[in-house]
Each structure stands twice: as structure tokens, then as C-alpha cells.
Scaffold this motif. Structure first.
Motif, PDB file in Angstrom:
ATOM      1  N   ALA A  61       0.855  -1.182   0.000  1.00 18.70           N
ATOM      2  CA  ALA A  61       0.000   0.000   0.000  1.00 18.70           C
ATOM      3  C   ALA A  61       0.894   1.235   0.000  1.00 18.70           C
ATOM      4  O   ALA A  61       2.085   1.142   0.305  1.00 18.70           O
ATOM      5  CB  ALA A  61      -0.902  -0.009   1.238  1.00 18.70           C
ATOM      6  N   PRO A  62       0.365   2.396  -0.377  1.00 16.28           N
ATOM      7  CA  PRO A  62       1.169   3.621  -0.323  1.00 16.28           C
ATOM      8  C   PRO A  62       1.727   3.847   1.074  1.00 16.28           C
ATOM      9  O   PRO A  62       1.001   3.727   2.066  1.00 16.28           O
ATOM     10  CB  PRO A  62       0.162   4.716  -0.706  1.00 16.28           C
ATOM     11  N   VAL A  63       3.017   4.155   1.173  1.00 14.07           N
ATOM     12  CA  VAL A  63       3.667   4.320   2.474  1.00 14.07           C
ATOM     13  C   VAL A  63       3.332   5.689   3.051  1.00 14.07           C
ATOM     14  O   VAL A  63       3.490   6.712   2.381  1.00 14.07           O
ATOM     15  CB  VAL A  63       5.194   4.170   2.343  1.00 14.07           C
ATOM     16  N   PRO A  64       2.867   5.746   4.307  1.00 15.69           N
ATOM     17  CA  PRO A  64       2.581   7.042   4.940  1.00 15.69           C
ATOM     18  C   PRO A  64       3.818   7.924   4.973  1.00 15.69           C
ATOM     19  O   PRO A  64       4.924   7.440   5.227  1.00 15.69           O
ATOM     20  CB  PRO A  64       2.130   6.650   6.355  1.00 15.69           C
ATOM     21  N   HIS A  65       3.641   9.215   4.724  1.00 15.08           N
ATOM     22  CA  HIS A  65       4.766  10.148   4.663  1.00 15.08           C
ATOM     23  C   HIS A  65       5.555  10.175   5.963  1.00 15.08           C
ATOM     24  O   HIS A  65       6.784  10.309   5.954  1.00 15.08           O
ATOM     25  CB  HIS A  65       4.256  11.562   4.338  1.00 15.08           C
ATOM     26  N   SER A  66       4.875  10.020   7.098  1.00 14.95           N
ATOM     27  CA  SER A  66       5.559  10.099   8.389  1.00 14.95           C
ATOM     28  C   SER A  66       6.555   8.974   8.594  1.00 14.95           C
ATOM     29  O   SER A  66       7.406   9.051   9.483  1.00 14.95           O
ATOM     30  CB  SER A  66       4.530  10.081   9.530  1.00 14.95           C
ATOM     31  N   LEU A  67       6.458   7.914   7.778  1.00 12.05           N
ATOM     32  CA  LEU A  67       7.367   6.774   7.943  1.00 12.05           C
ATOM     33  C   LEU A  67       8.518   6.799   6.948  1.00 12.05           C
ATOM     34  O   LEU A  67       9.302   5.865   6.878  1.00 12.05           O
ATOM     35  CB  LEU A  67       6.599   5.459   7.791  1.00 12.05           C
ATOM     36  N   THR A  68       8.621   7.854   6.164  1.00 12.12           N
ATOM     37  CA  THR A  68       9.700   7.948   5.183  1.00 12.12           C
ATOM     38  C   THR A  68      10.734   8.981   5.591  1.00 12.12           C
ATOM     39  O   THR A  68      11.403   9.573   4.754  1.00 12.12           O
ATOM     40  CB  THR A  68       9.130   8.305   3.801  1.00 12.12           C
ATOM     41  N   THR A  69      10.880   9.199   6.898  1.00  8.63           N
ATOM     42  CA  THR A  69      11.815  10.193   7.408  1.00  8.63           C
ATOM     43  C   THR A  69      13.214   9.621   7.510  1.00  8.63           C
ATOM     44  O   THR A  69      13.459   8.445   7.298  1.00  8.63           O
ATOM     45  CB  THR A  69      11.373  10.669   8.803  1.00  8.63           C
TER      46      THR A  69
END
Length: 283
Positions: free
Chosen positions: A48-56
């Protein structure tokens, strides 16, 4: 006449060369697709699309080489050793997170990243192939190598089949437990292959619906990872899931690791990941 034959011969060889080049290109594309599937797993249907908060930046992949993680995960709730390094306080305070029914898990700090679905499963009592015991509490495990199972409860004892352990939801009171698989001899993709590489502070995202039915992302931070948890005695995993849990733990991930026991086609060890709560946000 000779000139005509030479021209026709050249045209024939030209077509032959074109056919060969096309075949080589097609073979390369197919091989590339097969290799990508082998390395990244056949879990695209679960992604699924990865939440932005987890791509830090906190989720940058470890630079060390992946360990040899082998074997099918132990299903038994038993086993636990003293953590492989001292455990103090969690890297984040146990802030309030919203209880959710888990549907998806993200771990972007691993390579390949974990991005797959979560299904619910209940525990049961059955034999332990590692110890020979006939009746042990056994955690539910996924039916394939590319998903995760959340322990949503089960009978308290074999003699009380209608008395159930309560389900602990991610973000709820206590700690939620989830299981997954690692590939035998690390051949092919499995969700738990590189759990041993998780480092303190790396983020784990669990997405699901809250009490109001709204999609919510609960974020957890790794506190500690215990590896080479011997399956030869049922007390090890039992301790890992009770007395040896680090302070602040709200989420526990369990998979297999270590050498393969060829006699039962299973690994000899477990890897257990402990994580503390960070925050909740609408997905």
C-alpha cells in the motif's frame, strides 16, 4: 544473379540478427522481473502507499549486510532468553496512541521494506516439534511468507476452551503481539528475513481502523531486538513474552531465525522485536 543472391542472403542474415536481438532483450526483461520478484518478494498485491511520516531520515536502511536468517518461525508461545544487550528506557515516551484493529504494517527502514497486510488469528494448543511436548500454547502464524498475523486471543487453557485471552489491539492497553515468517536458508522473500537488522529508534507503522471506523496510523519505535532465542525449550519464548519484556513495550513482533533443523524443516531460533508507542494520526 550472384548479386541478387548476395542481397537476399544479406537480408536473411539481417532478419536473423534482428530476431536474435529481440529474443535477447525479451530474455533480459523476463530475467529481471524474476530476479526482482525473488529479491523484493511476491507481496506487491499486499503493498500500500507508504505514509509520509514513515519515510523520514530515522528510517534510513542499515549499512551492515543482512544476516543469514533461516527457518520457519516458531509458532509456540514458549521461549525467551535474556536480551542480547542491556535494556533501559524506550527511545520515545509511551505517548497516547489510539487502539486500532490492525490491517497493514510498514517498516521502511529495512531493505527490502516491509509493506504488507495483517490478518487476525487465534492461538491454540498443540504439539511442539522442537521440544516434543504434546500440549503447548501456540501462537497463530500467517499462511504465507508475505503477510503478518496479529494474535487476537485464544483459549486460556486446553481444559477451558471457552475462556479466552483478551485481544490486545495495537495502541491499546498492554502490548500487541504479531508473528510472521522468515525464509528457510534465506532463500526468497519473507517478511521476517531481516528483523534481526532492526535498530533502536527505527519506526514501525501499524495502520487500521479505530473505534469509530476511521483509518488510523499508529507509529511505534524499536526499543530492543532479541535474536537467537533458542526453541529447544518452551520456557524461552514464554519469558520473552512475559518477564523479559523491556519497559515501555507496546508492540512485539516475532519471527524465526538461525540455523535450520532439517528433521522438522524449521529454524532453531526466534527473533523478537520490542517497540514502544510514538503517536497516532489519521491515515
Amino acid at each position: 544473379m550472384a548479386v541478387g543472391r548476395i542481397a537476399r542472403s544479406r537480408r536473411i542474415w539481417f532478419h536473423v540478427i534482428v530476431v536474435v536481438l529481440v529474443a535477447v532483450v525479451i530474455t533480459g526483461i523476463v530475467s529481471g522481473v524474476v530476479e526482482y520478484s525473488r529479491v523484493h518478494g511476491a507481496s506487491s498485491s499486499h503493498a500500500a502507499p507508504v505514509p509520509h511520516s514513515l519515510t523520514t531520515a530515522q528510517n534510513s536502511s542499515p549499512t551492515s549486510a543482512p544476516p543469514t536468517v533461516t527457518g520457519e518461525p516458531s509458532a509456540t508461545t514458549p521461549p525467551a532468553q535474556t536480551p542480547t544487550s542491556p535494556v533501559t528506557t524506550p527511545p520515545h515516551p509511551a505517548t497516547a496512541v489510539v487502539p486500532i484493529t490492525p490491517e497493514h504494517i510498514y517498516i521502511t527502514g529495512l531493505n527490502p521494506a516491509v509493506n504488507t497486510t495483517i490478518s487476525a488469528g487465534v492461538s491454540f494448543y498443540g504439539p511442539d516439534l522442537h521440544t516434543g511436548e504434546k500440549t503447548v500454547l501456540t501462537l497463530p502464524v500467517p499462511k504465507n511468507m508475505t503477510t503478518v498475523t496479529w494474535w487476537s486471543g485464544g483459549p486460556v487453557s486446553p481444559d477451558a476452551p471457552h475462556q479466552f485471552f483478551p485481544a490486545v489491539m495495537p495502541g491499546g492497553s498492554g502490548y500487541a503481539e504479531m508473528t510472521t515468517h522468515a525464509a528457510l536458508n534465506n532463500q526468497g522473500y519473507a517478511v521476517g528475513n531481516n528483523f534481526g537488522l532492526l535498530q533502536q529508534g527505527m519506526l514501525i507503522g501499524i495502520q487500521g481502523k479505530n473505534a469509530q471506523g476511521v483509518e488510523t496510523l499508529d507509529t511505534f519505535s524499536v526499543i530492543h531486538v532479541t535474536t537467537r532465542l533458542d526453541k529447544s525449550t518452551t520456557t524461552n519464548l514464554q519469558a520473552a513474552l512475559t518477564t523479559d519484556i523491556p519497559p515501555g513495550t507496546r508492540l512485539i513482533l516475532i519471527t524465526c531465525s538461525g540455523d535450520v533443523n532439517a528433521a522438522i524443516s524449521s529454524s532453531n531460533f526466534n527473533t523478537v522485536v520490542y517497540a514502544g508507542a510514538v503517536s497516532s494520526a489519521l491515515a
